[in-house]
Design a protein around this motif. Structure first.
Motif, PDB file in Angstrom:
ATOM      1  N   GLU A 135       0.823  -1.215   0.000  1.00 14.25           N
ATOM      2  CA  GLU A 135       0.000   0.000   0.000  1.00 14.25           C
ATOM      3  C   GLU A 135       0.857   1.266   0.000  1.00 14.25           C
ATOM      4  O   GLU A 135       0.472   2.284  -0.588  1.00 14.25           O
ATOM      5  CB  GLU A 135      -0.934   0.007   1.204  1.00 14.25           C
ATOM      6  N   ASP A 136       2.005   1.200   0.667  1.00  5.11           N
ATOM      7  CA  ASP A 136       2.878   2.367   0.760  1.00  5.11           C
ATOM      8  C   ASP A 136       3.852   2.462  -0.414  1.00  5.11           C
ATOM      9  O   ASP A 136       4.734   3.320  -0.420  1.00  5.11           O
ATOM     10  CB  ASP A 136       3.684   2.326   2.066  1.00  5.11           C
ATOM     11  N   PHE A 137       3.732   1.545  -1.389  1.00  7.85           N
ATOM     12  CA  PHE A 137       4.590   1.519  -2.579  1.00  7.85           C
ATOM     13  C   PHE A 137       6.052   1.283  -2.229  1.00  7.85           C
ATOM     14  O   PHE A 137       6.952   1.651  -2.984  1.00  7.85           O
ATOM     15  CB  PHE A 137       4.438   2.804  -3.400  1.00  7.85           C
ATOM     16  N   GLU A 138       6.310   0.667  -1.071  1.00  9.10           N
ATOM     17  CA  GLU A 138       7.664   0.276  -0.717  1.00  9.10           C
ATOM     18  C   GLU A 138       7.950  -1.154  -1.158  1.00  9.10           C
ATOM     19  O   GLU A 138       9.087  -1.612  -1.109  1.00  9.10           O
ATOM     20  CB  GLU A 138       7.869   0.414   0.794  1.00  9.10           C
ATOM     21  N   VAL A 139       6.913  -1.868  -1.561  1.00  9.46           N
ATOM     22  CA  VAL A 139       7.008  -3.232  -2.079  1.00  9.46           C
ATOM     23  C   VAL A 139       6.235  -3.290  -3.387  1.00  9.46           C
ATOM     24  O   VAL A 139       5.137  -2.744  -3.482  1.00  9.46           O
ATOM     25  CB  VAL A 139       6.412  -4.247  -1.069  1.00  9.46           C
ATOM     26  N   ASP A 140       6.799  -3.931  -4.421  1.00  9.25           N
ATOM     27  CA  ASP A 140       6.116  -4.036  -5.709  1.00  9.25           C
ATOM     28  C   ASP A 140       5.128  -5.194  -5.732  1.00  9.25           C
ATOM     29  O   ASP A 140       3.999  -5.056  -6.204  1.00  9.25           O
ATOM     30  CB  ASP A 140       7.141  -4.236  -6.837  1.00  9.25           C
ATOM     31  N   ILE A 141       5.581  -6.325  -5.239  1.00 10.48           N
ATOM     32  CA  ILE A 141       4.787  -7.561  -5.256  1.00 10.48           C
ATOM     33  C   ILE A 141       4.902  -8.234  -3.891  1.00 10.48           C
ATOM     34  O   ILE A 141       5.982  -8.300  -3.313  1.00 10.48           O
ATOM     35  CB  ILE A 141       5.308  -8.542  -6.334  1.00 10.48           C
ATOM     36  N   GLY A 142       3.781  -8.727  -3.382  1.00 13.35           N
ATOM     37  CA  GLY A 142       3.811  -9.514  -2.162  1.00 13.35           C
ATOM     38  C   GLY A 142       3.376 -10.935  -2.451  1.00 13.35           C
ATOM     39  O   GLY A 142       2.572 -11.185  -3.353  1.00 13.35           O
ATOM     40  N   VAL A 151      -5.510  -7.452   2.780  1.00 10.57           N
ATOM     41  CA  VAL A 151      -5.177  -7.316   1.356  1.00 10.57           C
ATOM     42  C   VAL A 151      -6.424  -7.031   0.508  1.00 10.57           C
ATOM     43  O   VAL A 151      -6.350  -7.061  -0.713  1.00 10.57           O
ATOM     44  CB  VAL A 151      -4.450  -8.567   0.819  1.00 10.57           C
ATOM     45  N   ARG A 152      -7.546  -6.743   1.142  1.00  9.79           N
ATOM     46  CA  ARG A 152      -8.775  -6.528   0.386  1.00  9.79           C
ATOM     47  C   ARG A 152      -8.709  -5.312  -0.526  1.00  9.79           C
ATOM     48  O   ARG A 152      -9.415  -5.249  -1.538  1.00  9.79           O
ATOM     49  CB  ARG A 152      -9.963  -6.385   1.344  1.00  9.79           C
ATOM     50  N   ARG A 153      -7.877  -4.341  -0.179  1.00  7.42           N
ATOM     51  CA  ARG A 153      -7.752  -3.146  -1.027  1.00  7.42           C
ATOM     52  C   ARG A 153      -6.713  -3.328  -2.126  1.00  7.42           C
ATOM     53  O   ARG A 153      -6.461  -2.408  -2.907  1.00  7.42           O
ATOM     54  CB  ARG A 153      -7.391  -1.932  -0.163  1.00  7.42           C
ATOM     55  N   LEU A 154      -6.101  -4.515  -2.192  1.00  7.34           N
ATOM     56  CA  LEU A 154      -5.055  -4.776  -3.176  1.00  7.34           C
ATOM     57  C   LEU A 154      -5.559  -5.734  -4.248  1.00  7.34           C
ATOM     58  O   LEU A 154      -6.543  -6.437  -4.054  1.00  7.34           O
ATOM     59  CB  LEU A 154      -3.832  -5.392  -2.485  1.00  7.34           C
ATOM     60  N   SER A 263      -6.401 -25.927   4.665  1.00  6.43           N
ATOM     61  CA  SER A 263      -5.521 -25.281   3.693  1.00  6.43           C
ATOM     62  C   SER A 263      -5.842 -23.797   3.632  1.00  6.43           C
ATOM     63  O   SER A 263      -6.967 -23.382   3.929  1.00  6.43           O
ATOM     64  CB  SER A 263      -5.673 -25.908   2.300  1.00  6.43           C
ATOM     65  N   TYR A 264      -4.850 -23.002   3.248  1.00  9.36           N
ATOM     66  CA  TYR A 264      -5.010 -21.553   3.140  1.00  9.36           C
ATOM     67  C   TYR A 264      -4.431 -21.104   1.806  1.00  9.36           C
ATOM     68  O   TYR A 264      -3.398 -21.609   1.359  1.00  9.36           O
ATOM     69  CB  TYR A 264      -4.317 -20.856   4.311  1.00  9.36           C
ATOM     70  N   ARG A 265      -5.099 -20.126   1.191  1.00 10.49           N
ATOM     71  CA  ARG A 265      -4.759 -19.688  -0.159  1.00 10.49           C
ATOM     72  C   ARG A 265      -3.602 -18.695  -0.140  1.00 10.49           C
ATOM     73  O   ARG A 265      -3.654 -17.680   0.546  1.00 10.49           O
ATOM     74  CB  ARG A 265      -5.989 -19.074  -0.828  1.00 10.49           C
ATOM     75  N   ILE A 266      -2.560 -19.036  -0.910  1.00 12.12           N
ATOM     76  CA  ILE A 266      -1.379 -18.187  -1.049  1.00 12.12           C
ATOM     77  C   ILE A 266      -1.366 -17.603  -2.457  1.00 12.12           C
ATOM     78  O   ILE A 266      -1.665 -18.300  -3.437  1.00 12.12           O
ATOM     79  CB  ILE A 266      -0.092 -18.992  -0.826  1.00 12.12           C
ATOM     80  N   GLY A 267      -1.019 -16.342  -2.561  1.00 14.44           N
ATOM     81  CA  GLY A 267      -0.971 -15.739  -3.888  1.00 14.44           C
ATOM     82  C   GLY A 267      -0.202 -14.438  -3.901  1.00 14.44           C
ATOM     83  O   GLY A 267       0.395 -14.027  -2.897  1.00 14.44           O
ATOM     84  N   LEU A 268      -0.212 -13.813  -5.059  1.00 22.10           N
ATOM     85  CA  LEU A 268       0.452 -12.528  -5.233  1.00 22.10           C
ATOM     86  C   LEU A 268      -0.492 -11.391  -4.869  1.00 22.10           C
ATOM     87  O   LEU A 268      -1.702 -11.482  -5.073  1.00 22.10           O
ATOM     88  CB  LEU A 268       0.883 -12.347  -6.686  1.00 22.10           C
ATOM     89  N   VAL A 269       0.070 -10.304  -4.352  1.00 20.86           N
ATOM     90  CA  VAL A 269      -0.689  -9.075  -4.134  1.00 20.86           C
ATOM     91  C   VAL A 269       0.132  -7.914  -4.673  1.00 20.86           C
ATOM     92  O   VAL A 269       1.368  -7.942  -4.637  1.00 20.86           O
ATOM     93  CB  VAL A 269      -1.015  -8.837  -2.642  1.00 20.86           C
ATOM     94  N   THR A 270      -0.558  -6.917  -5.189  1.00 16.19           N
ATOM     95  CA  THR A 270       0.108  -5.702  -5.645  1.00 16.19           C
ATOM     96  C   THR A 270      -0.882  -4.551  -5.535  1.00 16.19           C
ATOM     97  O   THR A 270      -2.085  -4.768  -5.367  1.00 16.19           O
ATOM     98  CB  THR A 270       0.630  -5.845  -7.092  1.00 16.19           C
ATOM     99  N   ALA A 271      -0.376  -3.339  -5.611  1.00 16.77           N
ATOM    100  CA  ALA A 271      -1.231  -2.168  -5.468  1.00 16.77           C
ATOM    101  C   ALA A 271      -2.257  -2.112  -6.597  1.00 16.77           C
ATOM    102  O   ALA A 271      -1.949  -2.447  -7.748  1.00 16.77           O
ATOM    103  CB  ALA A 271      -0.383  -0.896  -5.452  1.00 16.77           C
ATOM    104  N   ARG A 272      -3.441  -1.677  -6.259  1.00 17.27           N
ATOM    105  CA  ARG A 272      -4.522  -1.572  -7.239  1.00 17.27           C
ATOM    106  C   ARG A 272      -4.404  -0.235  -7.964  1.00 17.27           C
ATOM    107  O   ARG A 272      -4.828   0.805  -7.475  1.00 17.27           O
ATOM    108  CB  ARG A 272      -5.869  -1.700  -6.522  1.00 17.27           C
TER     109      ARG A 272
END
Length: 293
Positions: A135-142, A151-154, A263-272
């Motif tokens: 969210e702070d644009f300090e990370v490109d991809i999570g 991560v609902r806003r991403l 089980s828990y879902r793992i995936g990529l997150v990035t800024a919207r």
């Protein structure tokens, strides 16, 4: 002004003038002068000052949100212009929860084969820090839990399901079992990730169900620390199956699936945002073909 905004972002992140100056590679007087200049340009006080950093003002918080977006967009513009001249280049900043670190190479390696001029900055972070960093644009991809409310806003992209197993050594409790229950796992001393980690909170929900007590003999924020203790033959831990398969390195380690279908879902997150920077967009789209599910 971009440089001064970067000063402000660093100070807000470090919450200490000396550490912020060191992070930026400048002197503390240069940092202080740059912030005063930025405040004069904007006509507001950004930082509460005393003998030390005392926090960001209310006006500063609003400026900080804009500063992160502006600096992020300028960095993306530079990367996109560079990528327009040749193949993709630049540094992709990826933050990963500890339980997913072992699978990152399955994403970056094929991408690197196709885009050899791209470099990677991979950091291990908690799920909360990943969401905030994106969210702070300090990370490109999570790479994190995509069902986490933070991560609902991403933008999210599912990659695989994290399933758990007991990791132990031959001759220890349950090592010859085809499957083990959460209650049985809770009955033995365990090495687990630190309580600040989302994975630990997930495990605790299952281990302590029905009022069970769990004995944790060691905690760490490192999966490597856990697996090295298991290798001694005196400890056991719980890990995602994929991680355990990669970290055991041919040692006499036994992985026993834990029953219950958890089980828990793992995936990529990035800024919207649209459009995404070219480097982020390419990674986002191309990892979909890797097939981790």
């Amino acid at each position: 002004m971009i440089e001064k905004l970067e000063y402000f972002i660093a100070l807000a992140s470090e919450r200490h003038f000396g550490r912020a100056a060191e992070r930026l590679g400048i002197t503390q007087p240069t940092l202080s002068a740059g912030l005063r200049h930025l405040e004069e340009q904007l006509g507001v006080t950004l930082v509460n000052r005393g003998s030390r950093f005392q926090g960001v003002t209310a006006e500063g918080e609003r400026v900080l949100a804009w500063a992160r977006r502006i600096v992020g967009d300028v960095r993306s513009m530079r990367d996109e212009i560079a990528s327009g001249r040749a193949q993709l280049s630049g540094t992709l900043r990826i933050a990963v929860i500890p339980t997913a670190l072992a699978v990152v190479s399955r994403l970056t390696t094929p991408f690197h084969d196709k885009h050899p001029d791209v470099a990677y900055d991979i950091q291990s972070m908690t799920s909360a820090d990943i969401a905030q960093g994106v969210e702070d644009f300090e990370v490109d991809i999570g790479l994190t839990y995509i069902e986490d409310e933070r991560v609902r806003r991403l933008d999210t992209r599912f990659l695989y399901a994290e399933r758990y197993c007991l990791v132990t050594t031959e001759g220890n409790a349950f090592s010859e079992r085809a499957e083990v229950s959460w209650a049985e796992v809770a009955s033995i001393p365990l090495c687990l990730l630190s309580s600040s980690m989302q994975n630990r909170r997930i495990l605790d929900r299952h281990l302590t169900a029905e009022g069970r007590q769990v004995r944790t003999v060691l905690e760490s924020n490192s999966m490597v620390a856990l697996i090295t203790h298991v290798r001694t033959g005196r400890f056991a831990t719980i890990m995602p199956l994929r991680t355990a398969e990669i970290l055991r390195f041919g040692a006499p380690i036994v992985m026993v699936p834990i029953a219950g279908g958890v089980s828990y879902r793992i995936g990529l997150v990035t800024a919207r945002r649209a459009p995404r920077p070219a480097l982020i967009e390419a990674f986002w789209n191309e990892v979909a073909a890797v097939g981790l599910s």
